[in-house]
Design a protein around this motif. Structure first.
Motif, PDB file in Angstrom:
ATOM      1  N   GLY A   1       0.823  -1.209   0.000  1.00 36.50           N
ATOM      2  CA  GLY A   1       0.000   0.000   0.000  1.00 36.50           C
ATOM      3  C   GLY A   1       0.853   1.253   0.000  1.00 36.50           C
ATOM      4  N   ALA A   2       1.941   1.256   0.775  1.00 38.77           N
ATOM      5  CA  ALA A   2       2.855   2.399   0.793  1.00 38.77           C
ATOM      6  C   ALA A   2       3.540   2.565  -0.561  1.00 38.77           C
ATOM      7  N   CYS A   3       3.858   1.445  -1.210  1.00 38.44           N
ATOM      8  CA  CYS A   3       4.440   1.522  -2.564  1.00 38.44           C
ATOM      9  C   CYS A   3       3.466   2.195  -3.528  1.00 38.44           C
ATOM     10  N   TRP A   4       2.192   1.837  -3.424  1.00 40.87           N
ATOM     11  CA  TRP A   4       1.177   2.430  -4.293  1.00 40.87           C
ATOM     12  C   TRP A   4       1.035   3.932  -4.028  1.00 40.87           C
ATOM     13  N   ILE A   5       0.963   4.311  -2.762  1.00 42.53           N
ATOM     14  CA  ILE A   5       0.808   5.723  -2.417  1.00 42.53           C
ATOM     15  C   ILE A   5       1.993   6.536  -2.916  1.00 42.53           C
ATOM     16  N   ALA A   6       3.201   5.998  -2.749  1.00 43.63           N
ATOM     17  CA  ALA A   6       4.399   6.718  -3.176  1.00 43.63           C
ATOM     18  C   ALA A   6       4.387   7.006  -4.669  1.00 43.63           C
ATOM     19  N   GLY A   7       3.801   6.093  -5.439  1.00 49.04           N
ATOM     20  CA  GLY A   7       3.755   6.288  -6.878  1.00 49.04           C
ATOM     21  C   GLY A   7       2.575   7.112  -7.361  1.00 49.04           C
ATOM     22  N   LYS A   8       1.597   7.384  -6.488  1.00 48.86           N
ATOM     23  CA  LYS A   8       0.384   8.090  -6.913  1.00 48.86           C
ATOM     24  C   LYS A   8       0.232   9.476  -6.297  1.00 48.86           C
ATOM     25  N   ALA A   9       0.911   9.740  -5.197  1.00 46.02           N
ATOM     26  CA  ALA A   9       0.650  10.954  -4.426  1.00 46.02           C
ATOM     27  C   ALA A   9       1.677  12.044  -4.698  1.00 46.02           C
ATOM     28  N   HIS A  10       1.376  13.228  -4.172  1.00 42.33           N
ATOM     29  CA  HIS A  10       2.257  14.383  -4.242  1.00 42.33           C
ATOM     30  C   HIS A  10       2.619  14.832  -2.832  1.00 42.33           C
ATOM     31  N   GLY A  11       3.643  15.657  -2.749  1.00 43.02           N
ATOM     32  CA  GLY A  11       3.948  16.423  -1.550  1.00 43.02           C
ATOM     33  C   GLY A  11       4.121  15.613  -0.281  1.00 43.02           C
ATOM     34  N   GLU A  12       3.428  16.057   0.768  1.00 48.44           N
ATOM     35  CA  GLU A  12       3.608  15.458   2.087  1.00 48.44           C
ATOM     36  C   GLU A  12       3.208  13.987   2.119  1.00 48.44           C
ATOM     37  N   LEU A  13       2.180  13.623   1.371  1.00 45.22           N
ATOM     38  CA  LEU A  13       1.730  12.235   1.384  1.00 45.22           C
ATOM     39  C   LEU A  13       2.765  11.324   0.750  1.00 45.22           C
ATOM     40  N   ARG A  14       3.380  11.774  -0.325  1.00 44.68           N
ATOM     41  CA  ARG A  14       4.452  10.990  -0.942  1.00 44.68           C
ATOM     42  C   ARG A  14       5.628  10.840   0.018  1.00 44.68           C
ATOM     43  N   THR A  15       5.970  11.915   0.702  1.00 45.64           N
ATOM     44  CA  THR A  15       7.045  11.860   1.703  1.00 45.64           C
ATOM     45  C   THR A  15       6.679  10.896   2.829  1.00 45.64           C
ATOM     46  N   PHE A  16       5.420  10.931   3.250  1.00 44.61           N
ATOM     47  CA  PHE A  16       4.950  10.006   4.288  1.00 44.61           C
ATOM     48  C   PHE A  16       5.123   8.550   3.851  1.00 44.61           C
TER      49      PHE A  16
END
Length: 328
Positions: free
Chosen positions: A170-185
């Motif tokens: 799930g974190a791999c998916w978020i990192a590839g889809k999100a911007h900014g603070e969420l990607r950093t998270f």
């Protein structure tokens, strides 16, 4: 025809675990998002695909019911209570998607339901896998255990392990889809999740040796099976390198490869058994006429259409979500 339906079942399970696995993982990471904007991004990243992902659970269950009814009856008897909880969790997730945007005062209730449903579904799926690997009590083709025989320590540990694995992908998916603070998270969470996953694999392997799981004997009898963990290790290393570099291009593929390697290891260790080590594929299969009948409908039309739909959705909705994008 038995081999065809065994392949369909394996494909459906692998696709479900990988695809619904990451959106369950997003649900498990949901309460740790940096802010409401991050939570909206998380929901937006999975909103086009989450319901389609769960289709593969239906395909797997329908394949068991139609092609391997004996296994279906045994698993339903063994996991009746946890499966009800799992289905309730999946339903609660779907309702929470819609309802959290309709209220502000009680949004926390639906957020909690979304998170709880994600954890419950993941934990029960992992526990079921652990119980099957450890062995179910079967006599004369029927489940012969107690209602809570599945809740053994090894199986419960596997439930925790799958939660970690789902959160990782799930974190791999978020990192590839999100911007900014969420990607950093997401990038910040991945090292901890990878460390927890490595620790889980070490503990479960040591525990397997301690209780002398029969499945380990297959690794001695079939040394080629060791290629599967080797592929998983390679994907794990690639994932760690990508995290260090802040490169999200291969994160999800590496995470998916870890799941595929784990699945291939188990499947290769079981064959020709469908329930280790008490029921073979041939013993569990429906009559040949039934398998043929299913092929001309479900096998020839429904399965290709479902695969095409899944591929189309991921192509159409590829790319990152906007920072201000919500569920709708």
């Amino acid at each position: 025809m038995i081999e065809f339906w065994a392949t369909v079942l394996a494909l459906a399970i692998l696709l479900y675990v990988t695809l619904d696995g990451f959106d369950l993982g997003v649900g498990m990471l949901f309460p740790f998002a940096p802010d409401e904007a991050g939570r909206r991004q998380m929901l937006a990243s999975i909103s086009p695909v989450w319901d389609g992902n769960e289709t593969w659970l239906v395909v797997a269950a329908a394949t068991l019911f139609g092609a391997f009814p004996l296994v279906y009856s045994i698993l339903l008897s063994a996991f009746y209570l946890p499966l009800l909880v799992m289905l309730a969790g999946l339903i609660l997730r779907g309702v929470a998607f819609e309802f959290r945007y309709k209220t502000e005062r009680f949004r926390w209730v639906w957020d909690a339901g979304f998170v709880a449903g994600s954890y419950a579904a993941a934990f029960i799926q992992g526990t079921a896998v652990g119980a099957i690997v450890q062995g179910l009590p079967i006599e004369n083709g029927a489940y012969a255990g107690e209602p809570f025989a599945w809740a053994r320590p090894f199986a419960l540990l596997c439930g925790v392990g799958l939660c970690i694995g789902y959160a990782m992908i799930g974190a791999c998916w978020i990192a590839g889809k999100a911007h900014g603070e969420l990607r950093t998270f997401a990038f910040g969470a991945l090292p901890r999740l990878l460390g927890a996953l490595a620790a889980f694999l070490a503990v479960v392997f040591a525990w397997s040796l301690l209780i002398d799981l029969p499945v380990l004997q297959r690794w001695i009898e079939r040394p080629l099976l060791l290629l599967c963990p080797a592929v998983g290790l390679g994907a794990f290393i690639m994932l760690m390198r990508s995290v260090r570099r802040g490169d999200d291009r291969r994160l999800f593929l590496a995470g998916a490869a870890i799941f595929a390697a784990a699945f291939a290891t188990l499947a290769g260790s079981f064959l020709p058994y469908i329930l280790p080590f008490s029921l073979t594929l041939r013993q569990a299969a429906a009559p040949e006429a039934s398998l043929d009948f299913l092929f001309w409908g479900a096998g020839l039309f429904v399965l290709p259409l479902t695969l095409a739909y899944t591929a189309a959705v991921y192509v159409i909705f590829r790319g990152r979500v906007r920072a201000d994008q919500g569920y709708h």
